[in-house]
Design a protein around this motif. Structure first.
Motif, PDB file in Angstrom:
ATOM      1  N   GLU A  11      14.136 -26.880 -21.918  1.00  0.00           N
ATOM      2  CA  GLU A  11      13.456 -28.064 -21.407  1.00  0.00           C
ATOM      3  C   GLU A  11      14.299 -28.677 -20.297  1.00  0.00           C
ATOM      4  OE1 GLU A  11      13.019 -30.773 -24.653  1.00  0.00           O
ATOM      5  OE2 GLU A  11      15.054 -31.541 -24.473  1.00  0.00           O
ATOM      6  N   PHE A  12      13.668 -29.513 -19.505  1.00  0.00           N
ATOM      7  CA  PHE A  12      14.344 -30.156 -18.393  1.00  0.00           C
ATOM      8  C   PHE A  12      14.200 -31.675 -18.524  1.00  0.00           C
ATOM      9  CE2 PHE A  12      12.870 -26.026 -16.852  1.00  0.00           C
ATOM     10  CZ  PHE A  12      14.059 -25.480 -16.404  1.00  0.00           C
ATOM     11  N   ILE A  13      15.109 -32.375 -17.872  1.00  0.00           N
ATOM     12  CA  ILE A  13      15.066 -33.833 -17.799  1.00  0.00           C
ATOM     13  C   ILE A  13      14.753 -34.214 -16.359  1.00  0.00           C
ATOM     14  CG2 ILE A  13      16.323 -35.994 -18.092  1.00  0.00           C
ATOM     15  CD1 ILE A  13      18.081 -34.547 -20.141  1.00  0.00           C
ATOM     16  N   LEU A  14      13.627 -34.882 -16.144  1.00  0.00           N
ATOM     17  CA  LEU A  14      13.233 -35.330 -14.811  1.00  0.00           C
ATOM     18  C   LEU A  14      13.981 -36.615 -14.481  1.00  0.00           C
ATOM     19  CD1 LEU A  14       9.382 -34.692 -15.069  1.00  0.00           C
ATOM     20  CD2 LEU A  14      11.084 -33.269 -13.904  1.00  0.00           C
ATOM     21  N   THR A  91      11.722 -35.930 -20.489  1.00  0.00           N
ATOM     22  CA  THR A  91      11.865 -34.504 -20.783  1.00  0.00           C
ATOM     23  C   THR A  91      10.537 -33.779 -20.582  1.00  0.00           C
ATOM     24  OG1 THR A  91      11.388 -34.849 -23.127  1.00  0.00           O
ATOM     25  CG2 THR A  91      13.699 -34.941 -22.444  1.00  0.00           C
ATOM     26  N   ILE A  92      10.647 -32.535 -20.150  1.00  0.00           N
ATOM     27  CA  ILE A  92       9.476 -31.686 -19.996  1.00  0.00           C
ATOM     28  C   ILE A  92       9.887 -30.272 -20.393  1.00  0.00           C
ATOM     29  CG2 ILE A  92       9.981 -31.253 -17.541  1.00  0.00           C
ATOM     30  CD1 ILE A  92       6.944 -31.102 -17.068  1.00  0.00           C
ATOM     31  N   SER A  93       9.064 -29.603 -21.162  1.00  0.00           N
ATOM     32  CA  SER A  93       9.390 -28.264 -21.641  1.00  0.00           C
ATOM     33  C   SER A  93       9.397 -27.272 -20.486  1.00  0.00           C
ATOM     34  CB  SER A  93       8.388 -27.822 -22.709  1.00  0.00           C
ATOM     35  OG  SER A  93       7.095 -27.669 -22.143  1.00  0.00           O
ATOM     36  N   CYS A 169      20.259 -22.588 -16.856  1.00  0.00           N
ATOM     37  CA  CYS A 169      21.416 -22.989 -17.649  1.00  0.00           C
ATOM     38  C   CYS A 169      21.659 -24.486 -17.494  1.00  0.00           C
ATOM     39  CB  CYS A 169      22.657 -22.219 -17.204  1.00  0.00           C
ATOM     40  SG  CYS A 169      22.440 -20.432 -17.171  1.00  0.00           S
ATOM     41  N   VAL A 170      22.429 -25.039 -18.427  1.00  0.00           N
ATOM     42  CA  VAL A 170      22.796 -26.445 -18.316  1.00  0.00           C
ATOM     43  C   VAL A 170      23.772 -26.618 -17.149  1.00  0.00           C
ATOM     44  CG1 VAL A 170      22.436 -26.928 -20.747  1.00  0.00           C
ATOM     45  CG2 VAL A 170      24.665 -26.129 -19.992  1.00  0.00           C
ATOM     46  N   PRO A 171      23.735 -27.784 -16.473  1.00  0.00           N
ATOM     47  CA  PRO A 171      22.937 -28.961 -16.797  1.00  0.00           C
ATOM     48  C   PRO A 171      21.448 -28.769 -16.485  1.00  0.00           C
ATOM     49  CG  PRO A 171      24.079 -29.291 -14.724  1.00  0.00           C
ATOM     50  CD  PRO A 171      24.609 -27.996 -15.281  1.00  0.00           C
ATOM     51  N   HIS A 176      14.268 -34.853  -9.525  1.00  0.00           N
ATOM     52  CA  HIS A 176      12.967 -35.097  -8.912  1.00  0.00           C
ATOM     53  C   HIS A 176      12.113 -35.853  -9.936  1.00  0.00           C
ATOM     54  CE1 HIS A 176       9.911 -34.680  -5.916  1.00  0.00           C
ATOM     55  NE2 HIS A 176      10.511 -33.665  -5.307  1.00  0.00           N
ATOM     56  N   PHE A 177      10.909 -36.307  -9.507  1.00  0.00           N
ATOM     57  CA  PHE A 177      10.034 -36.971 -10.462  1.00  0.00           C
ATOM     58  C   PHE A 177       8.955 -36.030 -10.986  1.00  0.00           C
ATOM     59  CE2 PHE A 177       8.222 -37.863  -6.269  1.00  0.00           C
ATOM     60  CZ  PHE A 177       6.875 -37.615  -6.441  1.00  0.00           C
TER      61      PHE A 177
END
Length: 311
Positions: A11-14, A91-93, A169-171, A176-177
């Motif tokens: 998942e990602f964090i916008l 968060t978005i998958s 990979c992390v981070p 972006h929005f």
């Protein structure tokens, strides 16, 4: 290519607009108002054209298609942005991110093709009025609209298929929005060179082709308008063409800046500002410029509003 760690993410964090965190309430109210007005405008266009038999012509058929597209286009990104501003739901998958990106790129490409189709229709109507009815028969209009929609999705398919196979990979913070291609590729720990080149070529092909058709069509329209007798007739035609060109120029300038570059963008703060223009502002202006300023649309809408309800 990011090789700082091999911990894969799902998942990602916008990130959104962290530099404007003290204005989140104002941003939420502004984006919500723009989104609701945009959806309302486009729904008004679609309903008015669909319910009014006199508007069943190519001149209004293609803008009605554009209104449907704009409603979907802005709905791909703005609701997620509103959720992030209101409830910190950032968060978005991985699958959700890819879906958002695919729909955004596909609908944006379809808009390019549709704008070019509308420009050709206006060219035929103004410069070749005797040929326009036969050329723009309903079967042709349906085929052109379908091709614009399908072409947009096909133009993005290969790039998305390759992106879906990348490792991230992390981070996992996406600056972006919404899930746009440049910040997403920045997070990959795979080699993205081939995808960047392919995306550049695909974007350039879509933008250059549609922009060339649109520019040539409006150039010939303006040349024809210059020969219209009387200043009043020329002024009205120039007013219509100018408003169309301003919106088209804004859309193409911002999208070319964002996507028709051979390397992934790095100035993400500027990119987010530019993205707001073509993903939020342009869908707000299009229904006004192409339809709601038109007298036939206003008269048809007035008749619909005055029609008696079922007894």
């Amino acid at each position: 290519m990011n090789t700082s760690t091999e911990t894969l993410v799902t998942e990602f964090i916008l990130l959104g607009f962290p530099e404007l965190c003290h204005l989140q309430g104002l941003l939420f109210g502004s984006f919500l108002t723009i989104y609701l007005v945009t959806v309302l405008e486009n729904l008004v266009v679609v309903v008015t054209v669909g319910a009014s038999h006199q508007l069943h012509t190519p001149m209004y058929f293609f803008p009605a298609n554009l209104s449907v597209l704009e409603t979907l286009y802005t709905s791909v990104t703005v609701p997620k942005l509103l959720a992030a501003l209101l409830a910190q739901a950032r968060t978005i998958s991985f699958s959700g991110c890819l879906t958002q990106l695919f729909l955004f790129l596909s609908l944006g490409s379809s808009e390019c093709f549709l704008l070019a189709t509308m420009a050709c229709d206006r060219y035929l109507a103004i410069c070749r009025p005797l040929h326009h009815p036969a050329t723009m028969a309903w079967r042709c209009c349906l085929c052109l609209a379908f091709s614009a929609w399908l072409g947009g999705f096909l133009a993005s398919f290969v790039s998305m298929a390759l992106i879906s196979r990348l490792r991230f990979c992390v981070p996992n913070v996406l600056n972006h929005f919404f899930c746009d291609i440049s910040p997403l590729l920045q997070l990959s720990c795979s080699d993205t060179t081939a995808i960047e080149i392919l995306d550049f070529v695909a974007a350039l092909a879509v933008l250059a082709t549609s922009l060339l058709v649109t520019t040539v069509s409006y150039a010939r329209i303006l040349a024809t308008v210059l020969r219209v007798p009387g200043w009043a007739g020329r002024r009205k035609a120039f007013s219509t063409c100018t408003s169309h060109l301003v919106v088209v120029a804004t859309f193409y300038t911002t999208t070319i800046f964002m996507y028709a570059r051979p390397h992934a963008a790095t100035s993400f703060d500027l990119n987010k500002l530019v993205s707001v223009v073509y993903s939020v502002v342009t869908p707000l202006l299009n229904p006004v410029v192409y339809c709601l300023r038109n007298r036939d649309i206003r008269e048809a809408l007035a008749k619909l509003l005055q029609a008696p309800g079922p007894s």
